[in-house]
Design an enzyme around this catalytic site. Structure first.
Site, PDB file in Angstrom:
ATOM      1  N   GLY A 180      23.125  38.699  28.625  1.00 14.05           N
ATOM      2  CA  GLY A 180      21.793  38.927  28.075  1.00 14.05           C
ATOM      3  C   GLY A 180      21.593  38.225  26.755  1.00 14.05           C
ATOM      4  O   GLY A 180      22.360  38.417  25.822  1.00 14.05           O
ATOM      5  N   SER A 181      20.553  37.397  26.634  1.00 14.33           N
ATOM      6  CA  SER A 181      20.428  36.583  25.434  1.00 14.33           C
ATOM      7  C   SER A 181      19.067  35.900  25.372  1.00 14.33           C
ATOM      8  O   SER A 181      18.165  36.177  26.156  1.00 14.33           O
ATOM      9  CB  SER A 181      21.538  35.539  25.407  1.00 14.33           C
ATOM     10  OG  SER A 181      21.511  34.767  26.607  1.00 14.33           O
ATOM     11  N   ARG A 182      18.961  34.967  24.432  1.00 13.64           N
ATOM     12  CA  ARG A 182      17.734  34.200  24.244  1.00 13.64           C
ATOM     13  C   ARG A 182      18.118  32.807  23.755  1.00 13.64           C
ATOM     14  O   ARG A 182      19.117  32.632  23.047  1.00 13.64           O
ATOM     15  CB  ARG A 182      16.850  34.915  23.219  1.00 13.64           C
ATOM     16  CG  ARG A 182      15.617  34.136  22.777  1.00 13.64           C
ATOM     17  CD  ARG A 182      14.721  35.047  21.978  1.00 13.64           C
ATOM     18  NE  ARG A 182      13.772  34.304  21.171  1.00 13.64           N
ATOM     19  CZ  ARG A 182      12.761  34.852  20.510  1.00 13.64           C
ATOM     20  NH1 ARG A 182      12.573  36.161  20.573  1.00 13.64           N
ATOM     21  NH2 ARG A 182      11.941  34.129  19.779  1.00 13.64           N
TER      22      ARG A 182
END
Length: 233
Positions: A191-193
């Site tokens: 999970g990240s950006r």
């Protein structure tokens, strides 16, 4: 898209960063399998299956035309707005267009270079682990920032940002490395950006909510007339 092609995308070989998790999950499954009916087997098998899916690293076909910026990550666009690049990259204080891409745990998490160029600076910063879909995640969260100089002398920035449950950002390139658009350069676990700061005066061609395919979806085009980029940034 054929069923066989879709299956190849889902069952793509895992990225090397997933190896410790796959070994750990398989080990738990084996230990659990030694005891008949052990819940450890199912736990280990489920975790291994999830890691095979999460760390999948499919091949991508990057558009060959020079001057195209492709998405540095899979996911969906959560923000398209002018912003100042991270100060530690030394790219100045003038705002430029930033495209922010949120990666859920179901997306491919391998990061790819948006365009050909040379890595001029890499700056890692510790930070919080807020929900990566929030706008303040660009400022407050743990991040790894890369400045890349294009062949025409202009600079861009690509930022790997940890998310709510992400705890490890991996980057495989170094300052001075020559890179190509679509080339793998790192991965963010769980999970990240990923943010892309375009050169000053270049406007993105994507909108909030649009789905991105890393290394393939075109985000901007240097060859468009200057009038197409007139936004004040």
């Amino acid at each position: 898209m054929s069923l066989a092609h879709s299956m190849r995308l889902v069952l793509a070989p895992p990225h090397p960063a997933g190896k410790p998790f796959l070994i750990g999950g398989a080990a738990v499954a084996v230990i659990g399998g030694l005891a008949v009916g052990s819940w450890l087997f199912w736990l280990g098998a489920a975790f291994t299956g999830f890691c095979l899916y999460f760390f999948r690293d499919p091949e991508r076909v990057t558009p060959a035309r020079p001057g195209l910026f492709v998405s540095p990550a899979d996911g969906h666009v959560v923000s398209v707005e002018p912003a100042v690049p991270p100060e530690d990259l030394g790219l100045g204080s003038a705002p430029r267009w930033r495209v922010a891409i949120f990666l859920s745990v179901l997306d491919v998490h391998v990061n790819r270079m948006p365009i050909d160029g040379t890595v001029t600076r890499i700056a890692y910063r510790h930070g919080a682990f807020l929900n990566a879909s929030l706008d303040k995640a660009s400022v407050d969260n743990e991040r790894n920032a890369l400045a890349i100089r294009l062949d025409d002398g202009r600079d861009i920035a690509v930022i790997q940002i940890a998310g709510l449950i992400a705890r490890r950002i991996l980057c495989h390139v170094r300052e001075g490395d020559r890179v190509r658009g679509g080339e793998r350069f790192g991965i963010i676990r769980f999970g990240s950006r990923t943010d892309l700061y375009l050169p000053e005066g270049v406007r993105p061609l994507v909108e909030v909510g649009q789905t991105m395919i890393g290394g393939e979806t075109v985000i901007a085009d240097l060859s468009l007339p200057a009038a197409s980029h007139s936004t004040g940034v």
